[in-house]
Enzyme design. Structure first.
Site: not given
Ligand code: HEM
Length: 327
Positions: A66, A70
């Protein structure tokens, strides 16, 4: 030979446009094996450190993937997500980034690289290589990472708020947000598949459980059994609990994320929204039907594209000695 004025005018307009839209993916100056001569073991060193980290803290795979996303969506992939601010006004201090973890892992990788080849490998490239390595460590396919990024030295929390797409986003916002970075609808659905690994804080989706339209109601698009389980895990206003985004396989890079979406078990509104576009829906259906026939490879292709967004290369930017501080 004299150039017609109109041609010069068009070139000028194009040039101005390119300068005004720095975040779109171009990637000039990047190449696979950029450090081949200057730090031939760079990628092997990253891989070794990530292997060590994964063996003791596999839960860092999600946050590390992530982090690259970001970084790229705020000012481009130039390492500004890693910068510290004494007044807590850097990108990492913004609310949507509060859940990011793994900064120490990046520092550890950087220390190892500085020992082997001082001042050569940028922090932005470290993020891109680490993202690939955690995908592989969790069961995804490997892909060649383009390198040659330089590090930027500006990091503002306000820009994080304006540039990160919220989990409440609908399909239009998602598509526009990706298009702004030169990423298309396929990249959107493929990269959303990154949610096959990792955890989320309850606060990112609790509106769907407790107050979807402001009347204390749940989101009708959330499966009720799943909602009940989430409510059990996340009490109202819970700010500490993390839940698996892909229950049962949050540490495995697989196609389960896509399987959950049509079952109304996508965790965020932005996940469910992928059913609202014929192209993203068709992609999800295909991956479910074929057990992810193209997803694993597609993910690498889209990650490479994302890794080109707004990069600094050549003489632009710097190679930071410490990823959290400008030189
Ligand atoms: C399409 C729009 C996206 C939105 C709205 C979004 C939103 C989110 C949110 C709200 C979380 C939880 C964050 C938290 O607990 O603070 C999350 C986690 C995560 N996102 Fe996304 N995301 C998006 C796209 C992506 C992309 C493009 C990737 C990577 C290629 C990604 C990879 C991840 C991963 C791996 C997590 C888990 C993080 C952890 O374990 O702490 N996300 N995302």
């Amino acid at each position: 030979m004299a150039c017609p004025k109109i041609v010069l005018y068009c070139l000028l307009v194009q040039l101005m446009f390119l300068c005004l839209v720095p975040e779109v993916a171009h990637g000039q100056g990047l190449k696979v094996g950029f450090y081949q001569k200057t730090c031939p073991n760079a990628e092997a060193i990253v891989k070794k450190v990530i292997g060590e980290v994964m063996s003791v803290a596999p839960g860092l795979s999600g946050p590390l993937l992530r982090m690259h996303f970001h970084d790229c969506f705020i000012r481009g992939c130039e390492g500004s997500i890693l910068l510290n601010s004494p007044t807590h006004q850097a990108e990492k201090d913004a609310a949507p980034n509060q859940g990011l973890r793994g900064f120490q892992t990046i520092d550890r990788v950087k220390t190892a690289l500085e020992k082997a080849c001082p001042g050569i490998v940028s922090c932005a490239d470290i993020l891109a290589i680490v993202a690939r390595d955690v995908v592989v460590a969790t069961g995804g396919l490997s892909y060649n990472v383009e390198t040659g990024r330089k590090d930027g030295n500006i990091s503002r929390s306000s820009e994080a708020l304006n540039n990160l797409i919220p989990p409440t986003a609908n399909i239009t916002t998602l598509k526009t947000g990706f298009a702004r970075r030169g990423l298309n609808v396929k990249d959107l659905v493929v990269l959303s598949g990154g949610h096959t690994i990792g955890f989320s804080r309850c606060s990112a989706f609790s509106n769907r459980l407790y107050n979807f339209t402001g009347k204390g109601d749940p989101d009708p698009k959330l499966d009720s059994t799943y909602a009940a389980r989430l409510k059990f895990q996340c009490k109202p206003n819970d700010v500490t609990t993390h839940v698996e985004m892909d229950p049962g396989s949050a540490r495995t890079f697989d196609v389960k994320y896509f399987e959950l979406i049509p079952k109304r078990r996508g965790l965020f509104t932005s996940d469910v929204a992928l059913l609202d576009d014929s192209q993203t829906k068709a992609y999800i259906d295909l991956q479910i039907k074929t057990g992810g026939s193209t997803f694993f490879k597609d993910f690498g292709v889209s990650m490479v594209k994302m890794g080109r967004v707004g990069v600094l290369t050549g003489t632009a930017g710097e190679v930071r000695k410490v990823c959290s501080k400008v030189n």
